[in-house]
Design a protein around this motif. Structure first.
Motif, mmCIF file in Angstrom:
data_model
loop_
_atom_site.group_PDB
_atom_site.id
_atom_site.type_symbol
_atom_site.label_atom_id
_atom_site.label_comp_id
_atom_site.label_asym_id
_atom_site.label_seq_id
_atom_site.Cartn_x
_atom_site.Cartn_y
_atom_site.Cartn_z
ATOM 1 N N VAL A 335 0.833 -1.257 0.059
ATOM 2 C CA VAL A 335 0.026 0.014 0.042
ATOM 3 C C VAL A 335 0.702 1.396 0.078
ATOM 4 C CG1 VAL A 335 -1.999 -1.092 0.951
ATOM 5 C CG2 VAL A 335 -0.128 0.047 2.450
ATOM 6 N N ARG A 336 2.094 1.140 -0.321
ATOM 7 C CA ARG A 336 3.146 2.251 -0.324
ATOM 8 C C ARG A 336 2.519 3.213 -1.404
ATOM 9 N NH1 ARG A 336 8.715 -0.326 -0.583
ATOM 10 N NH2 ARG A 336 7.528 -1.872 -1.808
ATOM 11 N N ASP A 337 2.323 4.615 -1.161
ATOM 12 C CA ASP A 337 2.098 5.499 -2.160
ATOM 13 C C ASP A 337 0.974 5.256 -2.992
ATOM 14 O OD1 ASP A 337 2.033 7.831 -3.207
ATOM 15 O OD2 ASP A 337 4.112 8.086 -3.656
ATOM 16 N N SER A 338 -0.037 4.304 -2.510
ATOM 17 C CA SER A 338 -1.179 3.607 -3.209
ATOM 18 C C SER A 338 -2.178 4.909 -3.266
ATOM 19 C CB SER A 338 -1.849 2.296 -2.369
ATOM 20 O OG SER A 338 -3.113 2.279 -3.070
ATOM 21 N N PRO A 339 -2.550 4.900 -4.788
ATOM 22 C CA PRO A 339 -3.566 5.992 -5.089
ATOM 23 C C PRO A 339 -4.886 5.590 -4.522
ATOM 24 C CG PRO A 339 -2.971 4.764 -7.029
ATOM 25 C CD PRO A 339 -1.921 4.488 -6.021
ATOM 26 N N ALA A 340 -5.395 4.314 -4.463
ATOM 27 C CA ALA A 340 -6.435 3.814 -3.756
ATOM 28 C C ALA A 340 -6.552 4.063 -2.538
ATOM 29 C CB ALA A 340 -6.494 2.251 -4.155
ATOM 30 N N LEU A 341 -5.551 3.947 -1.600
ATOM 31 C CA LEU A 341 -5.484 4.235 -0.261
ATOM 32 C C LEU A 341 -5.627 5.634 -0.095
ATOM 33 C CD1 LEU A 341 -5.559 3.313 2.750
ATOM 34 C CD2 LEU A 341 -2.994 3.103 2.545
ATOM 35 N N ASP A 342 -4.981 6.564 -0.764
ATOM 36 C CA ASP A 342 -5.157 8.202 -0.656
ATOM 37 C C ASP A 342 -6.200 8.309 -1.007
ATOM 38 O OD1 ASP A 342 -3.800 10.405 -0.326
ATOM 39 O OD2 ASP A 342 -3.475 10.779 -2.414
ATOM 40 N N ILE A 343 -6.873 7.818 -1.875
ATOM 41 C CA ILE A 343 -8.365 8.214 -2.299
ATOM 42 C C ILE A 343 -9.307 7.867 -0.920
ATOM 43 C CG2 ILE A 343 -10.420 7.648 -3.629
ATOM 44 C CD1 ILE A 343 -8.335 7.547 -5.965
ATOM 45 N N ALA A 344 -8.870 6.880 -0.358
ATOM 46 C CA ALA A 344 -9.985 6.437 0.547
ATOM 47 C C ALA A 344 -9.653 7.265 1.717
ATOM 48 C CB ALA A 344 -9.552 4.748 0.982
ATOM 49 N N VAL A 345 -8.449 7.724 2.192
ATOM 50 C CA VAL A 345 -8.202 8.698 3.137
ATOM 51 C C VAL A 345 -8.796 10.038 3.077
ATOM 52 C CG1 VAL A 345 -6.340 9.715 4.538
ATOM 53 C CG2 VAL A 345 -6.228 7.425 3.845
ATOM 54 N N ARG A 346 -8.639 10.300 1.715
ATOM 55 C CA ARG A 346 -9.214 11.773 1.366
ATOM 56 C C ARG A 346 -10.867 11.550 1.553
ATOM 57 N NH1 ARG A 346 -5.898 14.897 -3.483
ATOM 58 N NH2 ARG A 346 -3.778 13.558 -3.169
ATOM 59 N N LEU A 347 -11.391 10.506 1.341
ATOM 60 C CA LEU A 347 -12.765 10.672 1.590
ATOM 61 C C LEU A 347 -12.980 10.681 2.997
ATOM 62 C CD1 LEU A 347 -13.772 8.052 -1.488
ATOM 63 C CD2 LEU A 347 -14.477 10.353 -1.392
ATOM 64 N N PHE A 348 -12.269 10.007 3.714
ATOM 65 C CA PHE A 348 -12.461 9.919 5.061
ATOM 66 C C PHE A 348 -12.609 11.394 5.573
ATOM 67 C CE2 PHE A 348 -10.755 9.733 9.374
ATOM 68 C CZ PHE A 348 -11.902 9.093 10.071
ATOM 69 N N ASN A 349 -11.389 12.086 5.408
ATOM 70 C CA ASN A 349 -11.017 13.331 5.832
ATOM 71 C C ASN A 349 -12.188 14.411 5.486
ATOM 72 O OD1 ASN A 349 -8.872 12.400 7.261
ATOM 73 N ND2 ASN A 349 -7.465 12.955 5.707
ATOM 74 N N ALA A 350 -12.875 14.096 4.252
ATOM 75 C CA ALA A 350 -13.955 15.021 3.985
ATOM 76 C C ALA A 350 -15.178 14.592 4.520
ATOM 77 C CB ALA A 350 -13.933 14.874 2.293
ATOM 78 N N GLY A 351 -15.138 13.466 5.427
ATOM 79 C CA GLY A 351 -16.343 13.392 6.104
ATOM 80 C C GLY A 351 -17.346 12.193 5.802
ATOM 81 N N ALA A 352 -16.812 11.433 4.912
ATOM 82 C CA ALA A 352 -17.516 10.247 4.416
ATOM 83 C C ALA A 352 -17.244 9.044 5.607
ATOM 84 C CB ALA A 352 -17.048 9.842 2.875
ATOM 85 N N ASP A 353 -18.292 7.960 5.481
ATOM 86 C CA ASP A 353 -18.039 6.896 6.466
ATOM 87 C C ASP A 353 -17.365 5.771 5.232
ATOM 88 O OD1 ASP A 353 -18.200 4.651 7.809
ATOM 89 O OD2 ASP A 353 -20.345 4.579 7.947
#
Length: 447
Positions: A335-353
């Motif tokens: 998962v190093r520098d994974s775009p998929a994980l980064d997107i998941a984290v960005r969505l979480f930080n934006a308030g999504a469950d």
């Protein structure tokens, strides 16, 4: 008498190389400063996912042909060849490569070797590193030692590492003098007998081959994603465009797939390290295009987040989002520098469950971002989802059909971040499906 081989560093590269050298019939000792990792490998336990490698590791640990140690003294005069496969991560203070582990390995070996030996670098390093290490060896070597140096870059693809080691598409040896070449020809005799191309060259070319290959691959991926930005704005079929380009024999179809971008432990850090190195050489303008390659790649992640927000009618906060796949590619747990994980984290930080499911990557992702929710299987991940995101093209995700999800999700919305689903089939089943490069009404901030 068969050569004896040591492999310094037992991470992804080192463990793979050690097990494959044992499979080729050599006695091998892997060396690592991490005692816990050495203990696990000595029990035949692999600390990462790589198809086919666990079986190879256990086979040769059990046979006694492969063992592991933390003690450089044990291998200094035992091995004929010492392969260095330690990590060269991005430095904390910039984009350059951190060479502490490479330097340490050379110092540890040079200070202990008393006879003849060959040190072979496999780690990805900035051009000029081997020449510098040659100077260190010449300065620090014991009077009784005769130490040759070569650079033999690796070209492993995660998910295919065993095949890429046993049956490489090319072998590159950077060396001065014939001793190193002769020994490495013996190591790779099986591959050479199978007519694997062999390129024997100088240190600098051997060092540049790996970073040049990664820079070209990254450029190709960002190239098609730059056209995806065009088709998303004005229309057009990015997959058909890529197919048409792929028929040009000068270009080829591989890696011309629009998506969420590249990641992993190699491409992002290697193109940044290359930019840093050429800047040190006063040639920053020479690789300036790589900065845009990197920027295009990062923009794809933000594009998915904004697309998700648009599909949810700007109601991202509190929305239940299923993320399918967080490794940077399938058949890996990386998962190093994974775009998929980064997107998941960005969505979480934006308030999504956000509820994540990856066949192999959940544990590694949870270590990096424990605040995300992780599902044990796909049905749990998509249950009552307002939006599904397919971000890593695992086989089980590529095989999905609408009937697999429609009775468990809350809303029939899906973003195909890898363009692997049959869009018409999903639309006919009443789903709102958007892929990468697909025309979509302008998002906030876009013209």
């Amino acid at each position: 008498m068969s050569l004896k081989i040591s492999v310094i560093g037992t991470g992804y590269l080192g463990a793979t190389h050690a097990a494959c050298m044992a499979e080729l019939g050599f006695d091998v000792i892997g060396v690592d400063i991490d005692a816990a990792k050495v203990a696990a490998l000595s029990r035949g336990n692999l600390p990462f996912h790589e198809p086919g490698l666990p079986e190879l590791l256990r086979k040769h640990v059990d046979s006694g042909r492969l063992r592991f140690t933390t003690d450089y003294a044990e291998i200094a005069d035992w091995a004929d060849i010492h392969f260095i496969g330690v990590g060269t991560p991005q430095r904390a203070d910039g984009h350059g490569a951190d060479l502490r582990f490479v330097d340490s390995a050379v110092h540890e070996l040079t200070s202990r070797i008393r006879g003849s030996a060959l040190i072979v670098g496999k780690s990805t390093v900035p051009v000029g590193t081997a020449r510098r290490l040659r100077g260190i060896i010449d300065t620090e070597a014991h009077s009784e030692a005769n130490i040759a140096l070569a650079w033999n870059p690796e070209f492993l693809r995660e998910g295919f590492a065993v095949a890429d080691t046993m049956r490489p598409d090319r072998l590159v040896i950077g060396a001065e003098g014939g001793t190193a070449e002769a020994l490495l020809r013996e190591v790779y005799a099986v591959a050479l007998a199978a007519e694997t191309p062999l390129i024997v060259t100088d240190f600098e070319t051997a060092e540049l081959v790996k970073v040049a290959a990664n820079a070209f691959l990254a450029t190709k991926i960002s190239f098609i994603n730059s056209f995806a930005e065009v088709t998303e704005t004005i229309g057009g079929d990015i997959t058909t465009l890529a197919d048409a380009l792929g028929h040009d024999i000068r270009i080829g179809r591989k890696f011309l797939n629009a998506g969420v971008g590249f990641g992993g432990g190699c491409l992002p850090k290697d193109i940044r390290a290359l930019q840093a190195r050429v800047s040190e050489l006063g040639l920053s303008h020479t690789m300036g295009y790589l900065a845009e390659v990197d920027e295009i790649n990062l923009r794809r992640r933000e594009r998915v987040v904004r697309l998700a927000n648009s599909m949810l009618s700007d109601k991202l906060v509190g929305a239940r989002i299923a993320v399918l796949g967080v490794t940077f590619k399938p058949d890996s747990d990386d998962v190093r520098d994974s775009p998929a994980l980064d997107i998941a984290v960005r969505l979480f930080n934006a308030g999504a469950d956000v509820l994540v499911y990856d066949p192999k990557g959940n544990n590694n992702a949870a270590e990096r971002f424990p605040r995300l929710h992780y599902a044990n299987d796909l049905p749990e991940a998509v249950a009552q989802a307002d939006l599904v995101l397919l971000l890593t093209e695992w086989a089980e995700f590529k095989a999905l059909v609408p009937a697999d999800l429609e009775d468990v999700v809350a809303e029939r919305r899906i973003i195909d971040g890898r363009n692997v689903l049959a869009r018409g089939q999903w639309e006919d089943a009443g789903w709102e499906i958007v892929g990468m490069g697909q025309h979509h009404p302008p998002l906030d901030g876009e013209l």
